[in-house]
Design a protein around this motif. Structure first.
Motif, PDB file in Angstrom:
ATOM      1  N   ALA A  49     105.163 -79.077  55.673  1.00 20.60           N
ATOM      2  CA  ALA A  49     106.112 -78.267  56.436  1.00 20.60           C
ATOM      3  C   ALA A  49     105.528 -76.877  56.634  1.00 20.60           C
ATOM      4  N   SER A  50     105.723 -76.318  57.813  1.00 22.52           N
ATOM      5  CA  SER A  50     105.163 -75.005  58.118  1.00 22.52           C
ATOM      6  C   SER A  50     106.195 -73.887  58.042  1.00 22.52           C
ATOM      7  N   ASP A  51     107.448 -74.227  57.794  1.00 18.95           N
ATOM      8  CA  ASP A  51     108.472 -73.207  57.587  1.00 18.95           C
ATOM      9  C   ASP A  51     109.560 -73.757  56.673  1.00 18.95           C
ATOM     10  N   GLY A  52     110.433 -72.868  56.210  1.00 23.59           N
ATOM     11  CA  GLY A  52     111.419 -73.266  55.229  1.00 23.59           C
ATOM     12  C   GLY A  52     112.449 -74.260  55.746  1.00 23.59           C
ATOM     13  N   GLY A  53     112.877 -74.070  56.981  1.00 27.31           N
ATOM     14  CA  GLY A  53     113.847 -74.995  57.551  1.00 27.31           C
ATOM     15  C   GLY A  53     113.301 -76.406  57.645  1.00 27.31           C
ATOM     16  N   GLN A  54     112.059 -76.515  58.099  1.00 22.01           N
ATOM     17  CA  GLN A  54     111.415 -77.826  58.187  1.00 22.01           C
ATOM     18  C   GLN A  54     111.245 -78.432  56.797  1.00 22.01           C
ATOM     19  N   LEU A  77     105.585 -83.136  48.708  1.00 19.99           N
ATOM     20  CA  LEU A  77     105.780 -82.425  49.970  1.00 19.99           C
ATOM     21  C   LEU A  77     105.179 -81.033  49.834  1.00 19.99           C
ATOM     22  N   LEU A  78     104.356 -80.618  50.809  1.00 21.67           N
ATOM     23  CA  LEU A  78     103.775 -79.278  50.826  1.00 21.67           C
ATOM     24  C   LEU A  78     104.502 -78.420  51.846  1.00 21.67           C
ATOM     25  N   ALA A  79     104.899 -77.209  51.467  1.00 24.15           N
ATOM     26  CA  ALA A  79     105.545 -76.285  52.395  1.00 24.15           C
ATOM     27  C   ALA A  79     104.864 -74.923  52.315  1.00 24.15           C
ATOM     28  N   VAL A 101      95.964 -73.106  54.100  1.00 24.56           N
ATOM     29  CA  VAL A 101      96.423 -73.224  52.720  1.00 24.56           C
ATOM     30  C   VAL A 101      96.922 -74.647  52.456  1.00 24.56           C
ATOM     31  N   ARG A 102      97.699 -75.172  53.393  1.00 19.91           N
ATOM     32  CA  ARG A 102      98.194 -76.540  53.225  1.00 19.91           C
ATOM     33  C   ARG A 102      97.044 -77.536  53.115  1.00 19.91           C
ATOM     34  N   SER A 103      96.016 -77.338  53.947  1.00 19.19           N
ATOM     35  CA  SER A 103      94.853 -78.239  53.904  1.00 19.19           C
ATOM     36  C   SER A 103      94.150 -78.160  52.556  1.00 19.19           C
ATOM     37  N   GLY A 104      94.019 -76.930  52.037  1.00 18.44           N
ATOM     38  CA  GLY A 104      93.369 -76.760  50.739  1.00 18.44           C
ATOM     39  C   GLY A 104      94.153 -77.407  49.615  1.00 18.44           C
ATOM     40  N   LEU A 105      95.473 -77.213  49.639  1.00 16.44           N
ATOM     41  CA  LEU A 105      96.318 -77.822  48.614  1.00 16.44           C
ATOM     42  C   LEU A 105      96.276 -79.351  48.705  1.00 16.44           C
ATOM     43  N   ARG A 106      96.282 -79.855  49.936  1.00 11.55           N
ATOM     44  CA  ARG A 106      96.216 -81.315  50.128  1.00 11.55           C
ATOM     45  C   ARG A 106      94.919 -81.878  49.552  1.00 11.55           C
ATOM     46  N   LEU A 107      93.799 -81.204  49.808  1.00  7.43           N
ATOM     47  CA  LEU A 107      92.511 -81.673  49.297  1.00  7.43           C
ATOM     48  C   LEU A 107      92.512 -81.723  47.763  1.00  7.43           C
ATOM     49  N   ILE A 108      93.060 -80.672  47.148  1.00 11.99           N
ATOM     50  CA  ILE A 108      93.115 -80.624  45.681  1.00 11.99           C
ATOM     51  C   ILE A 108      93.957 -81.765  45.135  1.00 11.99           C
ATOM     52  N   LEU A 109      95.131 -81.954  45.719  1.00  9.39           N
ATOM     53  CA  LEU A 109      96.076 -82.937  45.189  1.00  9.39           C
ATOM     54  C   LEU A 109      95.628 -84.370  45.456  1.00  9.39           C
ATOM     55  N   VAL A 165     108.057 -84.372  44.127  1.00 10.50           N
ATOM     56  CA  VAL A 165     107.832 -82.945  43.863  1.00 10.50           C
ATOM     57  C   VAL A 165     107.657 -82.221  45.194  1.00 10.50           C
ATOM     58  N   CYS A 166     108.287 -81.060  45.331  1.00 10.29           N
ATOM     59  CA  CYS A 166     108.098 -80.196  46.501  1.00 10.29           C
ATOM     60  C   CYS A 166     107.323 -78.955  46.072  1.00 10.29           C
ATOM     61  N   LEU A 167     106.185 -78.703  46.701  1.00 11.18           N
ATOM     62  CA  LEU A 167     105.423 -77.475  46.465  1.00 11.18           C
ATOM     63  C   LEU A 167     105.766 -76.498  47.585  1.00 11.18           C
ATOM     64  N   VAL A 168     106.333 -75.353  47.225  1.00  8.29           N
ATOM     65  CA  VAL A 168     106.928 -74.453  48.213  1.00  8.29           C
ATOM     66  C   VAL A 168     106.364 -73.040  48.073  1.00  8.29           C
ATOM     67  N   ASP A 169     105.930 -72.467  49.194  1.00 14.04           N
ATOM     68  CA  ASP A 169     105.469 -71.074  49.203  1.00 14.04           C
ATOM     69  C   ASP A 169     106.687 -70.151  49.225  1.00 14.04           C
ATOM     70  N   ILE A 170     106.496 -68.896  48.824  1.00 15.08           N
ATOM     71  CA  ILE A 170     107.598 -67.930  48.831  1.00 15.08           C
ATOM     72  C   ILE A 170     107.885 -67.405  50.235  1.00 15.08           C
ATOM     73  N   ARG A 171     106.868 -66.873  50.896  1.00 17.55           N
ATOM     74  CA  ARG A 171     107.077 -66.222  52.188  1.00 17.55           C
ATOM     75  C   ARG A 171     106.819 -67.214  53.324  1.00 17.55           C
ATOM     76  N   MET A 172     107.913 -67.668  53.946  1.00 17.79           N
ATOM     77  CA  MET A 172     107.836 -68.590  55.074  1.00 17.79           C
ATOM     78  C   MET A 172     108.873 -68.202  56.119  1.00 17.79           C
ATOM     79  N   PRO A 173     108.647 -68.574  57.384  1.00 18.65           N
ATOM     80  CA  PRO A 173     109.646 -68.308  58.427  1.00 18.65           C
ATOM     81  C   PRO A 173     110.919 -69.114  58.214  1.00 18.65           C
ATOM     82  N   ARG A 174     111.994 -68.663  58.863  1.00 17.74           N
ATOM     83  CA  ARG A 174     113.316 -69.311  58.871  1.00 17.74           C
ATOM     84  C   ARG A 174     113.994 -69.242  57.510  1.00 17.74           C
TER      85      ARG A 174
END
Length: 218
Positions: free
Chosen positions: A34-39, A6-8, A14-22, A51-60
């Motif tokens: 997911a485009s925000d933390g709640g989602q 899961l990409l967050a 950024v999500r598209s780039g990570l998806r291409l790499i993976l 595995v969940c790949l999670v960014d630090i700064r996200m809405p919600r």
């Protein structure tokens, strides 16, 4: 079987780039974004990715809150979370690892390290970007009195050697080679160490070692 990821991240590019790499890897499959933390929390709880790949700064919810919700000490069936971010501030690193993350990777560390972090998390291992490690050590040493962490049942000398190696970022294979023991023996030692120290994973073993001055900065 592929590793389900899961990409967050709140940035679609950024999500598209990570998806291409993976998804360039034959053993990794991105099952949701997911485009925000709640989602991210809702999707992760529903889909149960490996595995969940999670960014630090996200809405919600920010990445640390997401990590605690999915992998924290009070979560009965925790997921494996790797924080992937541009921001390597000490408080983010420490907060993420203490929140239950099994990895912390900087976005500029390169595709190979990202893929390695996903595979390590799936295998029950952990990975922190090398550029972060020494700064994290210094932060822990400056804010924690020696011996103030969780007390340990007596470790054997071999277990102590394994703890020091884990704290320096060595993989199981590297530890086996350095100590001239088999891979299965290393895994057995790691399991025994976790039981003795009451810890859940290698990242917590490393944090314990740093907090209790078991490993030096040199």
């Amino acid at each position: 079987m592929s590793i389900r990821v899961l990409l967050a991240d709140d940035q679609a590019m950024v999500r598209s780039g990570l998806r291409l790499i993976l998804e360039d890897q034959p053993d990794i499959d991105v099952i949701a974004e997911a485009s925000d933390g709640g989602q991210a929390v809702a999707l992760a709880r529903r889909l149960r990715p490996d595995v969940c790949l999670v960014d630090i700064r996200m809405p919600r919810l920010d990445g640390i809150e997401v990590t605690r919700a999915l992998a924290g000490p009070d979560v009965p069936d925790p997921l494996r979370v790797v924080v992937v971010t541009t921001f390597d501030l000490d408080e983010y690193v420490y907060g993420a690892l203490r929140g239950g993350a099994v990895g912390f990777v900087l976005k500029d560390a390169g595709p190979a390290l990202l893929v390695e972090a996903v595979r390590a998390a799936h295998a029950g291992d952990a990975l922190v970007s090398p550029s972060v490690t020494v700064r994290l050590l210094r932060h822990l040493r400056s804010t924690t009195a020696p011996g103030s962490g969780r007390p340990a049942r007596a470790l054997t000398e071999r277990e102590a050697e394994v703890v020091r190696a884990i704290a320096r970022g060595r993989t199981n294979r590297e530890i086996a080679a350095e100590l001239f023991i088999t891979l299965s023996t290393v895994k057995s030692h790691v399991s025994g160490i976790q039981t003795k120290l009451g810890l859940r994973n290698r990242v917590e073993i490393a944090a314990w070692a740093w907090e209790n001055s078991v490993v030096g900065l040199g």
